[in-house]
Write a protein that holds these residues in place. Structure first.
Motif, PDB file in Angstrom:
ATOM      1  N   GLU A   1      -7.871  71.813 -41.750  1.00 52.59           N
ATOM      2  CA  GLU A   1      -7.353  72.827 -40.833  1.00 52.59           C
ATOM      3  C   GLU A   1      -7.807  72.574 -39.402  1.00 52.59           C
ATOM      4  O   GLU A   1      -7.026  72.684 -38.450  1.00 52.59           O
ATOM      5  CB  GLU A   1      -7.808  74.206 -41.302  1.00 52.59           C
ATOM      6  N   ILE A   2      -9.076  72.219 -39.218  1.00 54.17           N
ATOM      7  CA  ILE A   2      -9.597  71.998 -37.873  1.00 54.17           C
ATOM      8  C   ILE A   2      -8.923  70.790 -37.226  1.00 54.17           C
ATOM      9  O   ILE A   2      -8.518  70.841 -36.057  1.00 54.17           O
ATOM     10  CB  ILE A   2     -11.121  71.816 -37.930  1.00 54.17           C
ATOM     11  N   ALA A   3      -8.792  69.685 -37.961  1.00 52.90           N
ATOM     12  CA  ALA A   3      -8.165  68.500 -37.392  1.00 52.90           C
ATOM     13  C   ALA A   3      -6.696  68.741 -37.088  1.00 52.90           C
ATOM     14  O   ALA A   3      -6.180  68.281 -36.066  1.00 52.90           O
ATOM     15  CB  ALA A   3      -8.321  67.323 -38.357  1.00 52.90           C
TER      16      ALA A   3
ATOM     17  N   MET B   1      -6.339  61.945 -41.699  1.00 53.75           N
ATOM     18  CA  MET B   1      -5.393  62.857 -41.077  1.00 53.75           C
ATOM     19  C   MET B   1      -4.226  62.118 -40.447  1.00 53.75           C
ATOM     20  O   MET B   1      -3.112  62.641 -40.376  1.00 53.75           O
ATOM     21  CB  MET B   1      -6.109  63.700 -40.015  1.00 53.75           C
ATOM     22  N   THR B   2      -4.455  60.894 -39.987  1.00 55.71           N
ATOM     23  CA  THR B   2      -3.393  60.123 -39.356  1.00 55.71           C
ATOM     24  C   THR B   2      -2.404  59.588 -40.374  1.00 55.71           C
ATOM     25  O   THR B   2      -1.197  59.591 -40.144  1.00 55.71           O
ATOM     26  CB  THR B   2      -3.999  58.950 -38.554  1.00 55.71           C
TER      27      THR B   2
ATOM     28  N   CYS C   1     -10.467  74.891 -31.239  1.00 55.54           N
ATOM     29  CA  CYS C   1     -10.101  74.872 -32.656  1.00 55.54           C
ATOM     30  C   CYS C   1     -10.149  76.275 -33.232  1.00 55.54           C
ATOM     31  O   CYS C   1     -10.537  76.479 -34.389  1.00 55.54           O
ATOM     32  CB  CYS C   1     -10.993  73.933 -33.456  1.00 55.54           C
ATOM     33  N   GLY C   2      -9.759  77.246 -32.428  1.00 54.49           N
ATOM     34  CA  GLY C   2      -9.689  78.607 -32.926  1.00 54.49           C
ATOM     35  C   GLY C   2     -11.028  79.181 -33.310  1.00 54.49           C
ATOM     36  O   GLY C   2     -11.112  80.095 -34.097  1.00 54.49           O
TER      37      GLY C   2
ATOM     38  N   ALA D   1      -8.413  64.946 -32.833  1.00 53.89           N
ATOM     39  CA  ALA D   1      -8.874  65.161 -34.206  1.00 53.89           C
ATOM     40  C   ALA D   1     -10.293  64.653 -34.402  1.00 53.89           C
ATOM     41  O   ALA D   1     -11.123  65.308 -35.033  1.00 53.89           O
ATOM     42  CB  ALA D   1      -7.921  64.479 -35.188  1.00 53.89           C
ATOM     43  N   GLY D   2     -10.597  63.458 -33.869  1.00 53.46           N
ATOM     44  CA  GLY D   2     -11.948  62.929 -34.016  1.00 53.46           C
ATOM     45  C   GLY D   2     -12.988  63.809 -33.346  1.00 53.46           C
ATOM     46  O   GLY D   2     -14.064  64.047 -33.896  1.00 53.46           O
ATOM     47  N   THR D   3     -12.655  64.319 -32.156  1.00 56.11           N
ATOM     48  CA  THR D   3     -13.588  65.199 -31.455  1.00 56.11           C
ATOM     49  C   THR D   3     -13.812  66.489 -32.225  1.00 56.11           C
ATOM     50  O   THR D   3     -14.951  66.972 -32.338  1.00 56.11           O
ATOM     51  CB  THR D   3     -13.035  65.524 -30.053  1.00 56.11           C
ATOM     52  N   ALA D   4     -12.738  67.063 -32.756  1.00 46.88           N
ATOM     53  CA  ALA D   4     -12.864  68.313 -33.511  1.00 46.88           C
ATOM     54  C   ALA D   4     -13.720  68.121 -34.754  1.00 46.88           C
ATOM     55  O   ALA D   4     -14.603  68.934 -35.056  1.00 46.88           O
ATOM     56  CB  ALA D   4     -11.480  68.831 -33.900  1.00 46.88           C
TER      57      ALA D   4
END
Length: 432
Positions: free
Chosen positions: A354-356, A135-136, A240-241, A364-367
């Motif tokens: 989508e979550i990240a 993602m990064t 995260c919705g 992002a890592g936690t999600a």
């Protein structure tokens, strides 16, 4: 494309993706291959059917218990450190198991269960760390495609483990099987030519390219420029919705049709499940192309949630069809199960992306860890529930409950306005 990085060319992101794919495949080979050695494990370690189910379930329990912790550590210390630490520790533990936790060493059920739980807990580091790295390094216009490729490493690595580890355990003993898994994890730490996934990089601000109707170039999503540094939405940052809470329901058809519960159920009951054993991993294999296709398509259209709601609905309907066709001729039942497994294995890359993206770079890592925890918790529970359901009901009830779980997950994917220009949030690389 604006990837102005001294020492890192625009193609380096594919090296980072290769590292993530290798790490995910190595873990998947161990996680999927060891449960399929169940017959040899029961005979070699002198386990009862209940003990075998507990031992194999501990592997998933370890991942479920650690994924969120690894995600928090990834956001705190960086994906590179967490990935290398986790793979090294997993490889070292498996090497110890090869030397001292084999049937010839007199290892009991408690020691074996503990070691497998630790192997799952340590190996779970790859889920959040490799996902955050992808993602990064990839921009909004490529993230779904890249993440889907990473997720495809799971069925590929799993298929290798399913083919290799039972043969090694049966022919050469569990010491060799554990040693092979250890070698895979240690080899995945740093493939030849791979560089850092999140080392400190000094670079000029990205240049925003011309916007396209259905695609955003990746340039300003990995740099320091101001063009795409929007903060995550409140719903994305906190919950995260609601997306991670969809996870316990959405993978149920996938786990229900996976090799591990099949092995457990076949050995726990005198009856044979209504499918041939040979294509046990075919839904995962066949889902590789749909995963990549949906990732690529949603990058262009920005409709990730729409696709996942559609996949959940279709998977639920297919599993409901399997429930209705349980007593039908075997080809019809197998077809329904294969279709349900195909659909249930197709959503991973898009959902992870989508979550990240909703969580933002700092979380992002936690999600991804939270998602992994819910997924593998379901992977722990499902093999334990299926024999109970069969005992008190039937295989049709198993498929019906899996269908209900998939359909119940669909409303949790809340609708929102989706288009390529607003499909995600900026991800910026952080130093280790």
């Amino acid at each position: 494309m604006g990837w102005d990085r001294p020492g890192y060319g625009p193609r380096h992101r594919w090296v980072v993706l290769a590292v993530g794919v290798g790490a995910q495949a190595a873990f998947a080979a161990m996680f999927s291959g060891i449960p399929v050695t169940g017959v040899s494990m029961r005979a070699g370690y002198h386990l009862s059917t209940e003990q075998l189910g507990l031992v194999l379930a501990c592997l998933g329990l370890g991942v479920a218990a650690s994924d969120l912790v690894w995600g928090l550590l990834t956001d705190r210390f960086g994906d590179r450190r967490v990935l290398l630490t986790g793979l090294t520790a997993t490889g070292a533990l498996l090497a110890v198991m090869a030397a001292a936790v084999t049937p010839s060493d007199g290892a009991g059920v408690a020691l074996l269960a503990l070691c497998l739980a630790l192997a799952g807990a340590l190996g779970g580091s790859v889920n959040g760390a490799s996902g955050r790295a992808v993602m990064t390094w990839f921009g909004e216009g490529e993230r779904g495609f890249a993440m889907s490729i990473r997720q495809t490493a799971i069925p590929v690595g799993g298929a290798i483990g399913v083919a290799l580890l039972p043969w090694l355990a049966g022919s050469y003993g569990f010491g060799t099987a554990y040693a092979a898994s250890a070698a895979c994890c240690l080899a995945a730490r740093r493939p030849p030519g791979a560089g850092s996934t999140n080392r400190r990089r000094h670079r000029r601000p990205c240049r925003l390219g011309r916007r396209r109707p259905a695609r955003i170039g990746p340039a300003c999503l990995c740099g320091e420029g101001p063009a795409r540094t929007t903060a995550p939405s409140p719903s994305g940052a906190g919950t995260c919705g609601g997306w991670p809470w969809r996870a316990p329901c959405s993978p149920s058809p996938s786990f229900a049709s996976s090799p591990s519960p099949r092995s457990s159920c076949t050995t726990s009951r005198a009856r044979t499940p209504p499918w041939p054993a040979s294509p046990s991993s075919s839904p995962s294999w066949a889902a590789a192309l749909p995963r990549i296709w949906t990732g690529r398509r949603t990058d262009r259209t920005g409709t990730r949630r729409t696709h996942i709601r559609a996949i959940g609905t279709l998977a639920g309907l297919a599993m409901a069809g399997a429930a209705v066709l349980t007593d039908a001729p075997t080809p019809l039942t197998v077809t329904a199960l294969a279709l349900a497994g195909l659909l249930a294995n197709s959503w991973h890359g898009v959902a992870y992306t989508e979550i990240a993206a909703m969580a933002g770079a700092s979380r992002a890592g936690t999600a991804l860890g939270l998602l992994g925890t819910t997924l593998f918790a379901m992977g722990f529970v499902t093999p334990l529930l299926i024999p109970l359901i069969i005992t008190h009901a039937s295989w049709a009830a198993v498929w019906a409950l899996a269908a209900a779980a998939s359909l119940l997950a669909v409303p949790l994917a809340l609708a929102r306005r989706e288009h390529a220009g607003e499909a995600g949030v900026g991800m910026r690389s952080e130093s280790a």
